[in-house]
Design an enzyme around this catalytic site. Structure first.
Site, PDB file in Angstrom:
ATOM      1  N   SER A  83       0.869  -1.170   0.000  1.00 58.99           N
ATOM      2  CA  SER A  83       0.000   0.000   0.000  1.00 58.99           C
ATOM      3  C   SER A  83       0.916   1.233   0.000  1.00 58.99           C
ATOM      4  CB  SER A  83      -0.890  -0.152   1.214  1.00 58.99           C
ATOM      5  OG  SER A  83      -1.047   0.995   1.896  1.00 58.99           O
ATOM      6  N   LEU A  84       0.362   2.421  -0.012  1.00 57.08           N
ATOM      7  CA  LEU A  84       1.198   3.629  -0.030  1.00 57.08           C
ATOM      8  C   LEU A  84       0.895   4.472   1.193  1.00 57.08           C
ATOM      9  CD1 LEU A  84       0.746   4.754  -3.749  1.00 57.08           C
ATOM     10  CD2 LEU A  84       2.874   3.978  -2.712  1.00 57.08           C
ATOM     11  N   GLU A 117       3.113  10.279 -10.748  1.00 62.07           N
ATOM     12  CA  GLU A 117       2.081   9.592 -11.536  1.00 62.07           C
ATOM     13  C   GLU A 117       0.696   9.821 -10.943  1.00 62.07           C
ATOM     14  OE1 GLU A 117       3.405   5.503 -11.311  1.00 62.07           O
ATOM     15  OE2 GLU A 117       5.480   6.081 -11.691  1.00 62.07           O
ATOM     16  N   LYS A 119      -2.716   9.359  -9.468  1.00 56.69           N
ATOM     17  CA  LYS A 119      -3.183   8.130  -8.812  1.00 56.69           C
ATOM     18  C   LYS A 119      -4.633   7.866  -9.215  1.00 56.69           C
ATOM     19  CE  LYS A 119      -3.421   6.116  -4.162  1.00 56.69           C
ATOM     20  NZ  LYS A 119      -4.849   5.822  -4.091  1.00 56.69           N
ATOM     21  N   GLU A 177      -3.787  -0.435 -12.701  1.00 55.95           N
ATOM     22  CA  GLU A 177      -5.121  -0.113 -12.205  1.00 55.95           C
ATOM     23  C   GLU A 177      -6.184  -0.438 -13.249  1.00 55.95           C
ATOM     24  OE1 GLU A 177      -4.527   0.859  -9.252  1.00 55.95           O
ATOM     25  OE2 GLU A 177      -6.365   1.761  -8.469  1.00 55.95           O
ATOM     26  N   LYS A 285       7.281   8.492  -6.794  1.00 57.57           N
ATOM     27  CA  LYS A 285       8.187   7.366  -6.537  1.00 57.57           C
ATOM     28  C   LYS A 285       9.600   7.840  -6.796  1.00 57.57           C
ATOM     29  CE  LYS A 285       4.706   4.224  -8.342  1.00 57.57           C
ATOM     30  NZ  LYS A 285       4.270   3.486  -9.527  1.00 57.57           N
ATOM     31  N   CYS A 406     -44.131  28.155 -14.477  1.00 61.83           N
ATOM     32  CA  CYS A 406     -45.525  28.515 -14.767  1.00 61.83           C
ATOM     33  C   CYS A 406     -45.646  29.925 -15.335  1.00 61.83           C
ATOM     34  CB  CYS A 406     -46.391  28.368 -13.524  1.00 61.83           C
ATOM     35  SG  CYS A 406     -46.103  29.624 -12.282  1.00 61.83           S
ATOM     36  N   CYS A 427     -41.881  32.143  -6.644  1.00 62.73           N
ATOM     37  CA  CYS A 427     -42.942  32.176  -7.639  1.00 62.73           C
ATOM     38  C   CYS A 427     -44.171  32.705  -6.900  1.00 62.73           C
ATOM     39  CB  CYS A 427     -43.191  30.758  -8.144  1.00 62.73           C
ATOM     40  SG  CYS A 427     -44.720  30.587  -9.067  1.00 62.73           S
TER      41      CYS A 427
HETATM   42  S1  IVH Z   1       2.371   1.922  -6.987  1.00 64.74           S
HETATM   43  C1  IVH Z   1       4.311  -0.017  -3.776  1.00 64.74           C
HETATM   44  N1  IVH Z   1       1.475   3.598  -8.737  1.00 64.74           N
HETATM   45  O1  IVH Z   1      -2.714   3.189  -5.172  1.00 64.74           O
HETATM   46  C2  IVH Z   1       3.589   0.810  -4.685  1.00 64.74           C
HETATM   47  N2  IVH Z   1      -0.059   2.673  -7.195  1.00 64.74           N
HETATM   48  O2  IVH Z   1      -2.455   2.945  -2.091  1.00 64.74           O
HETATM   49  C3  IVH Z   1       2.153   0.540  -4.724  1.00 64.74           C
HETATM   50  N3  IVH Z   1      -2.374   3.429  -7.517  1.00 64.74           N
HETATM   51  O3  IVH Z   1      -2.987  -0.243  -4.606  1.00 64.74           O
HETATM   52  C4  IVH Z   1       1.514   0.780  -5.966  1.00 64.74           C
HETATM   53  N4  IVH Z   1      -1.972   4.709  -9.258  1.00 64.74           N
HETATM   54  O4  IVH Z   1      -4.352   0.752  -6.458  1.00 64.74           O
HETATM   55  C5  IVH Z   1       1.154   2.811  -7.693  1.00 64.74           C
HETATM   56  N5  IVH Z   1       0.833   5.085 -10.387  1.00 64.74           N
HETATM   57  C6  IVH Z   1       0.521   4.317  -9.346  1.00 64.74           C
HETATM   58  C7  IVH Z   1      -0.793   4.192  -8.867  1.00 64.74           C
HETATM   59  C8  IVH Z   1      -1.040   3.371  -7.769  1.00 64.74           C
HETATM   60  C9  IVH Z   1      -2.897   4.250  -8.434  1.00 64.74           C
HETATM   61  C10 IVH Z   1      -3.135   2.770  -6.426  1.00 64.74           C
HETATM   62  C11 IVH Z   1      -3.025   1.274  -6.423  1.00 64.74           C
HETATM   63  C12 IVH Z   1      -2.448   0.929  -5.108  1.00 64.74           C
HETATM   64  C13 IVH Z   1      -2.807   2.122  -4.280  1.00 64.74           C
HETATM   65  C14 IVH Z   1      -1.841   2.327  -3.152  1.00 64.74           C
END
Ligand code: IVH
Length: 676
Positions: A83-84, A117, A119, A177, A285, A406, A427
């Site tokens: 996850s991020l 990028e 999201k 995605e 990133k 009306c 009105c």
């Molecule tokens: S990288 C370790 N790149 O965001 C990196 N994720 O909260 C994890 N997402 O599950 C993914 N655009 O559904 C990455 N350009 C992108 C993204 C992206 C959307 C979503 C994806 C991921 C979530 C992370």
């Protein structure tokens, strides 16, 4: 906080999160907005940080996403789908970069290069390719184990099924995605709350044929397990992806340093409403794979990436049109139709403009770029207009001076108390002359606090109106059920149910009845006061003949404004006819069950002066409930004069002359065996 309370609060939060996850991932019916969900997740993480003894297996620090549903085969990801972590401000970004520089001990290093990028707010998937062939596709599931949704993913045109490039690794999991474009979502609007749900729902169809009917898209952005990948950085990888036949986001950028990340963020936020796909932030990133490797992961998120989220309460969009809506009291409300934009997980396409003055004050025009706010349950509204981005040919919005529905004149009322004209334009037509007002009146008539007729909601009222089944409230009780049965979507059973609930509501209390009429300024409380005063429907109805409006103006809570609108209601022939017709079909219960042999039987009363803790209207009700009567002047018919504080001397004198009993409040209470 003591330990027990901390544990309870933590467990409650985990329980809520589990429930939200279940609805979101399994049922595709989110219970809360993304913003609320993120906040809950964050609260849990903060609690865990502060009280290290908190440790649940269901904590978001241990789980990514949610367990996959049981209906698909489960497969372990060869590399976990992480996850991020989130950033919400420039400050968060600086601290993200600072931590990285510290970790790499590069305090005075040149600026870091990032792949920025957009999201996309969709559903992530991992696609396994072996010798250039797409062999398996998994959903994210809980990050460790996903669902095998290969057949469904195969239906997506954006996913290349065979890649012949020699450079393409022997084996690789391409991740990206799955989403639905906003323009394609229009046709699915009735089935799903937002494009993300639509994508998730379609991907999880048991039958791939069903999935193939939905225009799903795929954008690639990262990889999991790989064998034979020869690239050095993310940006190069993204370029390779498109060379190999994958779609990548056209708004991906290579950006140097946090200042430029902010610039890029603002530029993309400005363009957001124009994009055909939902984005909820930007992912940054670290570009260099070597640095990524050194940085590694924390818990379940990489240290080398962050999601810079857009505000969950505000967004920039464009006004497509300004519509005028009308309420049951004739108030004209302007509504901005905006380019749909995701605010905190909810697709917003309307924003209220409040009233004519608000449009003037902010000089809001069709075509304007605006900031829209949606906070909590409040209706979305326009915060500001970006005048620099106003189209050259834009023209000032002119509020209609005639009712758009009306054609009647519209007016702004003068408020005698504030000595100002109302901000709301109305009105000026009366009663049921304006069709749109009539429909709104009918919707109010059947609403929860009024007649509360099960199965007769707003939508059905509109349908029945359009079919000319109903025009006035009394028509509801004279519906031709045979005709309804013939309408598409209505069966024997649903017609029977409707008939039953309408018949059941033919018995109604006077207060609900008065409220249901939708007389302006007569809400539930005032309806209650009026019903207690009039006691019976016939008394209420005879107001049109007796015109004793002064009597009701004595009721506590009923002021000049209310009397004015009651007068105007009773001076309208159509309203009088509605009353007459409703009187024929309904059983309107008297306000109180007057006892015929109560303690005050055959006794009449008049009050002068102020009593303690009881209003005039209330004492009248009390007297009547106990079989007594009230009169409005001193005469031989009067039995008791109740004297309060500062009585009218003339009344006291008159009573003495006629030898009428004069009592105080305590003596009155004693007559009712009450002590105050
Ligand atoms: S990288 C370790 N790149 O965001 C990196 N994720 O909260 C994890 N997402 O599950 C993914 N655009 O559904 C990455 N350009 C992108 C993204 C992206 C959307 C979503 C994806 C991921 C979530 C992370």
């Amino acid at each position: 906080m003591n330990k027990n309370r901390v544990i309870k609060s933590y467990n409650d939060k985990i329980k809520s999160l589990k429930k939200f996850n279940k609805y979101y991932f399994e049922k595709n019916k989110p219970l809360v907005t993304d913003g609320e969900y993120d906040k809950l997740k964050n609260d849990i993480l903060i609690l865990e940080k502060e009280y290290t003894y908190l440790n649940s297996k269901d904590s978001p620090s241990k789980n990514v996403g949610y367990k996959p549903s049981k209906t698909f085969k489960k497969v372990m990801h060869r590399a976990p789908m992480l996850s991020l972590s989130n950033a919400f401000s420039e400050e968060d970004l600086f601290s993200f970069e600072k931590k990285i520089l510290n970790y790499l001990s590069r305090k005075d290093s040149p600026q870091i290069s990032y792949s920025a990028e957009p999201k996309i707010d969709g559903i992530s998937a991992s696609l396994t390719f072996k010798n250039g062939k797409f062999i398996q596709g998994l959903s994210r599931g809980d990050g460790k184990e996903g669902e095998d949704i290969t057949e469904n993913l195969e239906t997506i045109n954006d996913i290349p099924k065979k890649i012949s490039s020699k450079e393409f690794p022997e084996e690789i999991d391409i991740r990206g995605e799955v989403f639905i474009q906003n323009s394609d979502f229009k046709t699915l609007k009735n089935k799903f709350a937002n494009p993300r749900n639509a994508a998730s729902g379609s991907l999880r169809q048991k039958n791939p044929k069903e999935t193939s009917k939905i225009p799903l898209k795929f954008i690639a952005y990262t990889f999991g397990f790989e064998n034979g990948l020869k690239v050095e950085n993310q940006y190069e990888f993204l370029n390779k992806l498109s060379e190999w036949g994958f779609k990548t986001n056209p708004l991906n950028r290579l950006v140097l340093g946090v200042e430029n990340l902010m610039k890029n963020y603002k530029e993309i936020e400005d363009q957001r409403a124009k994009l055909d796909f939902d984005i909820d932030g930007i992912v940054y990133k670290i570009n260099d794979f070597k640095l990524q490797k050194r940085l590694g992961n924390v818990a379940n998120a990489p240290r080398w990436a962050v999601a810079h989220k857009f505000s969950s309460s505000k967004a920039i969009s464009e006004i497509l049109n300004i519509d005028i809506q009308i309420g049951r009291t004739g108030a004209l409300t302007p509504v901005a139709k905006i380019k749909p934009i995701n605010i905190g997980g909810v697709l917003v396409s309307n924003a209220t403009l409040h009233n004519e003055d608000e449009i003037k004050r902010k000089d809001i025009r069709v075509g304007d770029t605006v900031t829209v706010e949606r906070a909590g349950d409040v209706i979305p509204h326009i915060l500001t207009v970006d005048k620099k981005r106003r189209p050259k040919k834009s023209i000032k919005f002119t509020f209609p001076i005639k009712c758009p529905f009306c054609g009647s004149k519209t007016t702004k009322e003068f408020n005698k108390i504030t000595k100002k004209f109302d901000a709301v334009r109305r009105c000026s037509s009366e009663g049921y002359y304006c069709d749109k007002i009539s429909i709104e009146k009918l919707k109010h008539f059947v609403s929860k606090e009024a007649f509360n007729i099960d199965g007769l909601g707003k939508k059905i009222i509109e349908d029945f109106w359009n079919l000319k089944f109903i025009k006035f409230p009394q028509d509801i009780f004279k519906l031709d059920y045979n005709k309804i049965e013939k309408i598409e979507g209505w069966g024997k059973l649903s017609v029977e149910n409707l008939k039953y609930s309408i018949n059941q509501k033919k018995n109604i209390s006077l207060e609900r009845f008065i409220f249901a009429l939708g007389i302006r300024h007569i809400g539930l409380e005032n309806a209650k006061l009026l019903s207690k005063y009039f006691i019976s429907f016939s008394n209420f109805q005879s107001l049109s003949i007796k015109k004793n409006y002064n009597d009701i103006s004595n009721l506590d809570g009923i002021g000049e404004t209310q009397v004015g609108s009651i007068k105007s209601f009773f001076s309208n022939e159509i309203n009088l006819n509605v009353l007459k017709e409703l009187g024929k079909v309904l059983v309107i219960k008297n306000a109180t069950n007057k006892k015929s042999d109560g303690l005050l039987k055959d006794k009449s009363f008049l009050v002068t002066g102020k009593l303690n803790g009881i209003s005039r209207a209330e004492i009248k009700t009390l007297i009547e409930e106990n079989s007594g009567t009230t009169v409005s002047s001193i005469s031989k018919k009067l039995n008791y004069l109740i004297v309060g504080d500062k009585p009218t001397k003339r009344k006291v004198l008159g009573a003495k002359q006629l030898k009428i009993k004069i009592i105080n409040q305590d003596e009155f209470n004693q007559m009712l065996n009450k002590t105050s």
